[in-house]
Design an enzyme around this catalytic site. Structure first.
Site, PDB file in Angstrom:
ATOM      1  N   LEU A  69       0.811  -1.213   0.000  1.00 45.55           N
ATOM      2  CA  LEU A  69       0.000   0.000   0.000  1.00 45.55           C
ATOM      3  C   LEU A  69       0.844   1.263   0.000  1.00 45.55           C
ATOM      4  CD1 LEU A  69      -2.758  -1.121   2.523  1.00 45.55           C
ATOM      5  CD2 LEU A  69      -3.164  -0.451   0.150  1.00 45.55           C
ATOM      6  N   TYR A  97      -2.968  -7.253  16.542  1.00 48.14           N
ATOM      7  CA  TYR A  97      -3.145  -6.385  15.380  1.00 48.14           C
ATOM      8  C   TYR A  97      -4.462  -5.618  15.474  1.00 48.14           C
ATOM      9  CZ  TYR A  97      -3.301  -5.097  10.405  1.00 48.14           C
ATOM     10  OH  TYR A  97      -3.367  -4.419   9.214  1.00 48.14           O
ATOM     11  N   LYS A 127      -4.762  -1.568  15.736  1.00 48.35           N
ATOM     12  CA  LYS A 127      -5.493  -0.824  14.707  1.00 48.35           C
ATOM     13  C   LYS A 127      -6.710  -0.103  15.285  1.00 48.35           C
ATOM     14  CE  LYS A 127      -3.000  -1.626  11.024  1.00 48.35           C
ATOM     15  NZ  LYS A 127      -2.348  -0.520  10.275  1.00 48.35           N
TER      16      LYS A 127
END
Length: 281
Positions: A13, A151, A155
């Site tokens: 990304l 994770y 996030k």
């Protein structure tokens, strides 16, 4: 031309964002731990490459200073650096938990903090600031994901940091938004290897490049009226993710007794929308 920092820019990304921003005319400062891959992206985009650990507080400050020195100012920060160490909760290892929190959450907070100080100083000097921050959360951070406790938690922290920073920095002319992308990257290529590929058109809906147009727009001058929002983006689809909201309330006007609360809680739950399913559940 706007001056933009992109972290985690060597692949996936971040690389796609760098290429799209360069095509849109931005002057870039790119960061990643992978110096060789970063140099390749910098060569393709005419960017300044600054390899290093974005979760190091002092390095993050130096990265912001480097952007200002190279381009005279910083206009946007794209926080993309990330790390996953998938484990079920019962198998979490402390060092893996710490690494995921450090790279994802601290690696977002550190450059944000120093970029914010730069923009506050400019605003206090009387300059009309039109700065942008684009953070990267995840569907795992919004809905949860089985096997990704660390994770998901990191996030989710980024999503919360986004709305807090948006509220604090608005007075200085800074917008702060986040994206929750679905794309095939080094962290997800096994899962998404052939997913969502449309054979009739050849459109690869999981290509990282599909996410970047929204990043370019959010980092640009036209998005100044949008802040504190989280956008899900995948393929050709974009949506606004709506976070926690205050629900219906029952107030006894006194302290509840535990025995009273079962029917009250069940009644409230019957009136509340069902929660979104956890990924993988």
């Amino acid at each position: 031309m706007r001056s933009v920092i992109v972290t985690g820019a060597a692949q996936g990304l971040g690389r796609a964002h760098a290429l799209a921003l360069a095509e849109a005319g931005a002057r870039l400062v790119l960061n990643d731990l992978d110096a060789d891959a970063l140099a390749d992206v910098a060569a393709r985009t005419g960017a300044v490459a600054v390899p290093g650990d974005i979760a190091d507080w002092d390095f993050a400050a130096a990265l912001v200073d480097r952007a200002v020195a190279a381009h005279g100012r910083l206009d946007a920060l794209v926080n993309n650096a990330g790390l996953a160490r998938d484990r079920m909760v019962v198998n979490l290892a402390e060092d893996e938990w710490d690494a995921v929190m450090r790279v994802n959450l601290k690696g977002t907070a550190a450059p944000l903090r120093h970029a914010a100080a730069h923009w506050r100083a400019r605003a206090k000097a009387g300059e009309d600031v039109a700065a942008r921050v684009v953070n990267t959360t995840s569907g795992a951070g919004l809905m949860g994901s089985v096997g990704q406790a660390s994770y998901s938690a990191a996030k989710a922290g980024i999503a919360a940091l986004t709305v807090v920073a948006a509220a604090e920095l608005a007075r200085y002319g800074v917008t702060v938004n986040a994206i929750a992308p679905s794309a095939r990257t080094a962290m997800t290529e096994t899962v998404f290897a052939d997913a969502m590929r449309a054979p009739d058109t050849g459109f690869d809906a999981m290509a990282p490049d599909n996410v970047s147009p929204l990043v370019v727009w959010l980092a640009g001058a036209d998005s100044g009226d949008v802040t504190g929002r989280v956008f899900e983006v995948s393929g050709g689809a974009v949506s606004v993710a709506d976070g926690w909201q205050h629900g219906e309330t029952r107030d006894a006007g006194r302290r509840w007794h535990p025995d009273e609360l079962g029917p009250v809680v069940r009644d409230l739950l019957s009136r509340a929308p069902a929660p979104a399913a956890v990924y993988g559940a």
